[in-house]
Design a protein around this motif. Structure first.
Motif, short mmCIF file in Angstrom:
data_model
loop_
_atom_site.label_atom_id
_atom_site.label_comp_id
_atom_site.label_asym_id
_atom_site.label_seq_id
_atom_site.Cartn_x
_atom_site.Cartn_y
_atom_site.Cartn_z
N ASP A 141 42.25 -21.74 19.13
CA ASP A 141 41.14 -21.13 18.41
C ASP A 141 41.14 -19.61 18.64
O ASP A 141 40.82 -18.83 17.74
N PHE A 142 41.51 -19.21 19.84
CA PHE A 142 41.65 -17.78 20.15
C PHE A 142 42.63 -17.11 19.19
O PHE A 142 42.39 -16.01 18.69
N LEU A 143 43.77 -17.78 18.89
CA LEU A 143 44.75 -17.21 17.97
C LEU A 143 44.13 -16.98 16.59
O LEU A 143 44.37 -15.96 15.93
N ARG B 77 55.64 -16.19 17.11
CA ARG B 77 56.41 -17.44 17.15
C ARG B 77 55.97 -18.43 16.08
O ARG B 77 56.81 -19.02 15.39
N HIS B 78 54.66 -18.61 15.92
CA HIS B 78 54.21 -19.62 14.96
C HIS B 78 54.29 -19.16 13.51
O HIS B 78 53.98 -19.92 12.60
N ALA C 185 55.56 -13.46 20.84
CA ALA C 185 54.27 -13.94 21.30
C ALA C 185 53.82 -15.08 20.38
O ALA C 185 54.57 -15.50 19.49
N GLY C 186 52.61 -15.57 20.58
CA GLY C 186 52.10 -16.63 19.73
C GLY C 186 52.11 -17.99 20.41
O GLY C 186 52.12 -18.09 21.64
N ASP C 187 52.12 -19.03 19.62
CA ASP C 187 51.99 -20.40 20.13
C ASP C 187 53.32 -20.88 20.70
O ASP C 187 54.27 -21.15 19.97
N GLU C 188 53.37 -21.02 22.02
CA GLU C 188 54.60 -21.45 22.70
C GLU C 188 55.04 -22.85 22.32
O GLU C 188 56.21 -23.22 22.51
N THR D 60 61.63 -8.69 26.28
CA THR D 60 60.64 -9.48 27.00
C THR D 60 60.27 -10.67 26.13
O THR D 60 60.54 -10.66 24.91
N ALA D 61 59.67 -11.70 26.70
CA ALA D 61 59.29 -12.87 25.91
C ALA D 61 58.15 -13.61 26.60
O ALA D 61 58.18 -13.82 27.81
N HIS D 62 57.16 -14.00 25.81
CA HIS D 62 56.09 -14.84 26.33
C HIS D 62 56.66 -16.22 26.65
O HIS D 62 57.31 -16.85 25.81
#
Length: 325
Positions: A50-52, A134-135, A162-165, A188-190
């Motif tokens: 929901d934060f996204l 990512r998503h 970034a985004g939904d892993e 770098t990568a989440h």
């Protein structure tokens, strides 16, 4: 804590937008996004996913290069007030010109103009890390990587994701990271936030990043912790974000202290500070309360952060003098 000079490596530009700033932008554009705020005017969301959605809704009112110039000034004012002397922020051409290279360059010019103004007036230095989402999928990530490659240089210094892993796999984005790496950008990568140790292993194997955004769930696999320490992989740790999103119940339960004790290079950042009711000062204060970290430990963290920064040697030398002072 406020007076200690700080280096922040994990900050999303749109995610650092003060709620009042976003409400003002919405009013100027006659947009009703009141549903993303609570009764006190703070951002409101139920969980990470929901934060996204709330994040993207807040970003939707930022539509022109001048909007981003104003946003950058507002964000850097908050950071400088917390004692940050150097910051790297994540920028997404997805939100800045729809991944069109010409439009992206206009947005980037406005952001850089604001950063130069802030450096002159506030003493804070900013650099950019271009980030695919990512998503949004690999095809859009390729367009983002091309934007990054076209503007790589002394100011755009890195590339990340970034985004939904839980959507897709790191290997699906290999083309984008190869493109960015060939352009001279640091990586770098989440990983290791919403997926556990295997997500970190997959990211290391596919993308070989120097730094990991978050990475804290490595603590669930001590062999992986040892591997991170041996590789020298730097973790961009955002304790307040992890606590606010329910990954850990409180700062004392957060693994940053144990990761540091086991030899992993850890840094401290705020991620999306107004969403998580945080500042760099609050992060430092909570870490002091939870683990009795003192001025010496925070100086060590600041130095490790600067060592891991993606900026050039001259910039590092200049910031190092501020840390020593």
């Amino acid at each position: 804590m406020k007076e200690l000079p700080k280096v922040e490596l994990h900050l999303h530009l749109e995610g650092a937008a003060p709620p009042a700033f976003v409400r003002g932008m919405a009013a100027e554009k006659r947009e009703d996004i009141s549903g993303i705020f609570d009764d006190r005017g703070a951002y409101h969301y139920k969980d990470f996913w929901d934060f996204l959605k709330v994040y993207e809704a807040a970003t939707s009112v930022l539509r022109t290069p001048d909007d981003y110039r104003r946003l950058t000034l507002a964000v850097l004012e908050e950071s400088a007030a917390a004692g940050v002397v150097y910051s790297e922020c994540f920028l997404s051409p997805d939100f800045c010109g729809g991944r069109d290279v010409a439009a992206w360059k206009d947005y980037l010019a406005a952001i850089r103009d604001a950063a130069d103004q802030a450096e002159r007036s506030m003493g804070i230095t900013l650099r950019g890390i271009i980030t695919c989402i990512r998503h949004f999928g690999p095809d859009k990530a390729r367009e983002t990587a091309i934007c990054a490659a076209e503007t790589a240089g002394d100011w755009v210094v890195g590339f990340g994701i970034a985004g939904d892993e839980k959507v897709l796999a790191p290997k699906d984005f290999l083309w984008s990271f190869d493109c960015a790496r060939e352009a001279g950008l640091r990586i770098t990568a989440h990983a290791g936030e919403w997926q556990g140790p295997q997500g970190i292993r997959d990211t290391l194997a596919a993308l070989n990043p120097e730094r990991l955004g978050h990475g804290v769930r490595a603590i669930e696999d001590l062999a992986l912790v040892d591997e991170l320490a041996e590789r020298g992989t730097v973790l961009e740790v955002c304790p307040g974000s992890n606590v606010a999103l329910g990954l850990y119940p409180n700062f004392r339960a957060h693994p940053i202290n144990e990761l540091d004790r086991r030899g992993v290079k850890v840094t401290v950042s705020t991620d999306d500070p107004p969403f998580f009711h945080s500042t760099m000062v609050r992060e430092y204060e909570e870490l002091h309360r939870a683990f009795d970290w003192d001025e010496g430990q925070f100086a060590k963290i600041a130095k490790a952060s600067l060592d891991a920064a993606f900026c050039d040697a001259d910039t590092k030398a200049r910031i190092a003098k501020k840390l020593e002072a």
